[in-house]
Motif scaffolding. Structure first.
Motif, PDB file in Angstrom:
ATOM      1  N   LEU A   1       0.873  -1.165   0.000  1.00 36.75           N
ATOM      2  CA  LEU A   1       0.000   0.000   0.000  1.00 36.75           C
ATOM      3  C   LEU A   1       0.918   1.224   0.000  1.00 36.75           C
ATOM      4  CD1 LEU A   1      -3.045   0.321   0.068  1.00 36.75           C
ATOM      5  CD2 LEU A   1      -2.940   0.378   2.555  1.00 36.75           C
ATOM      6  N   VAL A   2       0.840   2.022  -1.070  1.00 40.53           N
ATOM      7  CA  VAL A   2       1.774   3.127  -1.242  1.00 40.53           C
ATOM      8  C   VAL A   2       1.045   4.444  -1.026  1.00 40.53           C
ATOM      9  CG1 VAL A   2       3.413   4.208  -2.831  1.00 40.53           C
ATOM     10  CG2 VAL A   2       3.061   1.726  -2.906  1.00 40.53           C
ATOM     11  N   ASP A   3       1.500   5.245  -0.068  1.00 39.86           N
ATOM     12  CA  ASP A   3       0.818   6.497   0.255  1.00 39.86           C
ATOM     13  C   ASP A   3       1.655   7.695  -0.197  1.00 39.86           C
ATOM     14  OD1 ASP A   3      -0.551   8.634   1.275  1.00 39.86           O
ATOM     15  OD2 ASP A   3      -0.578   7.919   3.359  1.00 39.86           O
ATOM     16  N   CYS A   4       1.260   8.269  -1.323  1.00 35.50           N
ATOM     17  CA  CYS A   4       1.920   9.479  -1.830  1.00 35.50           C
ATOM     18  C   CYS A   4       1.010  10.688  -1.656  1.00 35.50           C
ATOM     19  CB  CYS A   4       2.291   9.317  -3.301  1.00 35.50           C
ATOM     20  SG  CYS A   4       3.614   8.137  -3.579  1.00 35.50           S
ATOM     21  N   SER A   5       0.023  10.572  -0.786  1.00 39.49           N
ATOM     22  CA  SER A   5      -0.839  11.718  -0.523  1.00 39.49           C
ATOM     23  C   SER A   5      -0.159  12.616   0.512  1.00 39.49           C
ATOM     24  CB  SER A   5      -2.194  11.244   0.009  1.00 39.49           C
ATOM     25  OG  SER A   5      -2.076  10.870   1.372  1.00 39.49           O
ATOM     26  N   ALA A   6      -0.811  13.712   0.870  1.00 37.02           N
ATOM     27  CA  ALA A   6      -0.291  14.551   1.950  1.00 37.02           C
ATOM     28  C   ALA A   6      -1.377  14.682   3.006  1.00 37.02           C
ATOM     29  CB  ALA A   6       0.118  15.917   1.413  1.00 37.02           C
ATOM     30  N   SER A   7      -2.165  13.624   3.142  1.00 40.31           N
ATOM     31  CA  SER A   7      -3.390  13.674   3.939  1.00 40.31           C
ATOM     32  C   SER A   7      -3.282  12.838   5.212  1.00 40.31           C
ATOM     33  CB  SER A   7      -4.532  13.135   3.065  1.00 40.31           C
ATOM     34  OG  SER A   7      -5.625  12.757   3.854  1.00 40.31           O
ATOM     35  N   SER A   8      -4.038  13.250   6.223  1.00 43.29           N
ATOM     36  CA  SER A   8      -4.124  12.435   7.440  1.00 43.29           C
ATOM     37  C   SER A   8      -5.182  11.350   7.299  1.00 43.29           C
ATOM     38  CB  SER A   8      -4.487  13.313   8.643  1.00 43.29           C
ATOM     39  OG  SER A   8      -3.479  14.249   8.880  1.00 43.29           O
ATOM     40  N   GLU A   9      -5.967  11.446   6.250  1.00 39.20           N
ATOM     41  CA  GLU A   9      -7.094  10.531   6.078  1.00 39.20           C
ATOM     42  C   GLU A   9      -6.679   9.092   5.824  1.00 39.20           C
ATOM     43  OE1 GLU A   9     -10.168  11.522   3.363  1.00 39.20           O
ATOM     44  OE2 GLU A   9     -10.402  13.557   4.135  1.00 39.20           O
ATOM     45  N   THR A  10      -5.442   8.888   5.416  1.00 41.13           N
ATOM     46  CA  THR A  10      -5.007   7.532   5.064  1.00 41.13           C
ATOM     47  C   THR A  10      -4.601   6.716   6.290  1.00 41.13           C
ATOM     48  OG1 THR A  10      -2.741   8.308   4.762  1.00 41.13           O
ATOM     49  CG2 THR A  10      -4.130   8.254   2.799  1.00 41.13           C
ATOM     50  N   ILE A  11      -4.433   7.386   7.441  1.00 37.68           N
ATOM     51  CA  ILE A  11      -3.857   6.705   8.610  1.00 37.68           C
ATOM     52  C   ILE A  11      -4.651   5.462   9.008  1.00 37.68           C
ATOM     53  CG2 ILE A  11      -3.180   6.958  11.038  1.00 37.68           C
ATOM     54  CD1 ILE A  11      -2.673   9.909  10.534  1.00 37.68           C
ATOM     55  N   GLY A  12      -5.981   5.604   9.064  1.00 36.97           N
ATOM     56  CA  GLY A  12      -6.817   4.486   9.475  1.00 36.97           C
ATOM     57  C   GLY A  12      -6.630   3.271   8.576  1.00 36.97           C
ATOM     58  N   VAL A  13      -6.677   3.516   7.284  1.00 36.94           N
ATOM     59  CA  VAL A  13      -6.516   2.426   6.317  1.00 36.94           C
ATOM     60  C   VAL A  13      -5.132   1.791   6.446  1.00 36.94           C
ATOM     61  CG1 VAL A  13      -6.318   1.921   3.855  1.00 36.94           C
ATOM     62  CG2 VAL A  13      -8.156   3.402   4.674  1.00 36.94           C
ATOM     63  N   LEU A  14      -4.110   2.626   6.575  1.00 34.42           N
ATOM     64  CA  LEU A  14      -2.738   2.106   6.672  1.00 34.42           C
ATOM     65  C   LEU A  14      -2.584   1.203   7.897  1.00 34.42           C
ATOM     66  CD1 LEU A  14      -0.765   5.368   5.750  1.00 34.42           C
ATOM     67  CD2 LEU A  14      -0.807   3.254   4.398  1.00 34.42           C
ATOM     68  N   LYS A  15      -3.129   1.652   9.030  1.00 32.66           N
ATOM     69  CA  LYS A  15      -3.003   0.859  10.260  1.00 32.66           C
ATOM     70  C   LYS A  15      -3.658  -0.510  10.084  1.00 32.66           C
ATOM     71  CE  LYS A  15      -4.748   3.867  13.183  1.00 32.66           C
ATOM     72  NZ  LYS A  15      -5.248   4.426  14.454  1.00 32.66           N
ATOM     73  N   GLN A  16      -4.847  -0.499   9.519  1.00 33.36           N
ATOM     74  CA  GLN A  16      -5.548  -1.772   9.334  1.00 33.36           C
ATOM     75  C   GLN A  16      -4.816  -2.661   8.327  1.00 33.36           C
ATOM     76  OE1 GLN A  16      -9.935  -1.818   9.343  1.00 33.36           O
ATOM     77  NE2 GLN A  16      -9.839   0.395   9.617  1.00 33.36           N
ATOM     78  N   ALA A  17      -4.285  -2.048   7.281  1.00 31.38           N
ATOM     79  CA  ALA A  17      -3.572  -2.828   6.270  1.00 31.38           C
ATOM     80  C   ALA A  17      -2.349  -3.508   6.884  1.00 31.38           C
ATOM     81  CB  ALA A  17      -3.155  -1.920   5.111  1.00 31.38           C
TER      82      ALA A  17
END
Lengths: 377, 377
Positions: free
Chosen positions: A113-129
């Motif tokens: 899972l590659v996060d190139c955003s600048a957002s805090s919104e991805t944190i939840g998804v990343l943790k679960q992944a």
């Protein structure tokens, strides 16, 4: 037979788009290295596009080029129509979809899972992944600079996370620090200039130019954020200092870092418009900086906007440094990091070079993805 | 449950011994990281000591400390007596024994064969171990600077070889270059000062000291090999240049590199004794170097002994460089490498720091071993 790394990209702005271009242009190189990057999905803040065949399909290179074209036009992925080969999900559906894909692929083929955003919104998804067993690769600083609890969950499996491009763009900062840590070499001190914008500003005011003029020039050169105060506040550097500190095992938060802003609160974004700041606010700051530059110069020193991590000292701000040090000699927008350890005690380990730019940042992300290939079946 | 990396060490001289010490002192750190380094054997030029239980036994920390003590006394492992827990093999038996162990563990638990020797004799064993499926970690430059055929066999599985400490000791040179390569960023030019000894010599003659005096001082400081001509010949730097070139895909050999020796053939080891060289030979070289230093200085340049890899140019020797460049500013025995690529085109990526010393070199080897952990079950 080539090893396949399935990946899903979140954030298709400058860096993410550049990453997709790099992936496409590196096809034959990676084939020679025995690796294939299978892009199963790509999302921006409005939409998520996913291949219809998650287990063996991919967004093909023509389609990825189309994604790049759409994004470079300033459009959203939501303008792309679905087809038999791919599906388009709205923002509302996309978080759940990413989690579904993570669950499905995490245990079978694996997923990066590659996060190139600048957002805090991805944190939840990343943790679960991560909890499901996926690898994560971040250019986004926000997930690692949120709460300690979030950080702990994201690095719960240290081999399954890479985030070189969160500090110094593609410069080999994180990989070098991790090597130092794993070899048991204690880190005494880290000091660095980790903002290309502030590096440029400080070396220009050193030459006698007024701060106001330098900041306006930096903005027109595209070196700053649309609101230059986003750079001048030091928050971006503080996030990098926090990531380095936490890597070293310090359990601290952003508000444990002493941050010097280059403008006072009464010129903040909530008080003053960008135009007023650039037009009149900045002028009021010229004299003070000019005096500090002169004072430093009389001691044969220069001013640098640096981050310092040493013992329980976490600081981000202007420091007077010897002209002859690696930091003092720094010119223009290069980043530089000095690491003092047992092995590098008298002279530090120095890493220097371009620390910004989509090309370099995306190259760092791509190297990270290749670096986790042994975790894939 | 901790992941176990079984390893066998060839070469227990300065670097190998230091590696064993690092391994012992990092036990709790590595336990926290979920890794255990299981040392199944250690050998020097005369003997090989191996645990009696290859599948789950190890040379325990007390024994490893004893190995370090024996070696730091200048003794051989052959002075260690066998016991129920370990067996001692003579030099004649040890190559075959290493291969037996590689075959046994390569396919089951995996094995990291670590070469901290400075010998060409390990090449055969290393090649066979790679073919069997083992990982290899090298501080030894010889295996990678032999024939292209040997090189190809050693890097046949690129993920199973690490060799950070073959260039610039523990400096993150190889890892950085590999990241650049895997991200598809084309390398235009590499230039570096990769000998601490020659770095020291060149910065001292820059200050006006005669070469003869500087070399004698370097020898008495322990900066040089017992015969300083081993450093002054440039061969060691040429081997590093060859390793970097081959990493970049160049299919060249040592004799494709143009090497400038700091002494003429008639002062070579076969013609002149070390004492004669230090006593009278060196004096004859002072004037020429002094003139070159003065000429460079008049152009605002300095002399540096560098390696250059650029296109089909492979050179190792003295160059005039701007005082203001990273290389020109280099002082003392630090190494520095400048890498020019598409991402680092105007300003290079610079890596600088201590490029010699057993501690640093062994730390690089240890970081390499930790880095291959995902290949072990």
């Amino acid at each position: 037979m080539a090893k396949t790394i399935p990946l899903l990209l979140m954030g298709c702005g400058g860096v993410g788009r550049q990453l997709l271009q790099h992936i496409v242009s590196c096809r034959s190189l990676h084939a020679k290295q025995g690796v294939h990057l299978r892009v199963v999905g790509a999302g921006d803040s409005k939409s998520l596009v996913v291949t219809s065949d998650l287990f063996s399909g991919e967004l093909n290179d023509n389609f990825l080029s189309e994604v790049c074209r759409v994004k470079s036009d300033g459009s959203s992925l939501s303008t792309i129509n679905g087809s038999g080969e791919w599906q388009v999900f709205s923002h509302l559906e996309s978080q759940k979809k990413v989690l579904d894909i993570s669950a499905l692929l995490g245990k079978s083929t694996g997923l990066a899972l590659v996060d190139c955003s600048a957002s805090s919104e991805t944190i939840g998804v990343l943790k679960q992944a991560v909890a499901i067993g996926c690898c994560i690769v971040l250019a986004n600083k926000k997930p690692l600079t949120s709460s300690m609890e979030d950080f702990d969950k994201l690095v719960a499996h240290p081999r399954r996370i890479r985030h070189e491009s969160t500090v110094g763009a593609g410069l080999p900062v994180i990989v070098s620090l991790n090597r130092i840590i794993s070899s048991g070499d204690p880190v005494y001190r880290i000091i660095g200039s980790l903002s290309g914008t502030l590096g440029y500003v400080m070396s220009e005011v050193e030459d006698g130019k007024p701060l106001s003029q330098v900041v306006r020039a930096a903005k027109s050169l595209g070196y700053t954020e649309p609101d230059p105060r986003d750079d001048l506040s030091g928050m971006d550097v503080a996030r990098k200092a926090l990531i380095l500190s936490r890597l070293l095992g310090r359990r601290i938060n952003l508000d444990d870092i002493k941050i010097e802003s280059l403008y006072p609160e009464e010129m903040g974004p909530n008080v003053m418009s960008v135009d007023d700041f650039l037009g009149s606010g900045l002028l009021l700051l010229d004299k003070n900086i000019q005096e500090r530059v002169a004072k430093a110069s009389s001691n044969n020193n220069v001013l640098r906007y640096v981050c310092v991590v040493e013992g329980s000292r976490y600081e981000v701000g202007i420091q007077e440094l010897p002209k002859s040090s690696a930091l003092g000699r720094l010119r223009g927008s290069d980043n530089v990091l000095e690491i003092y350890t047992r092995c590098y005690s008298e002279q530090p380990l120095v890493i220097q070079g371009a620390g910004a730019g989509n090309d370099t940042t995306a190259a760092g992300v791509l190297a990270d993805i290749l670096d986790i290939q042994d975790l894939f079946p």
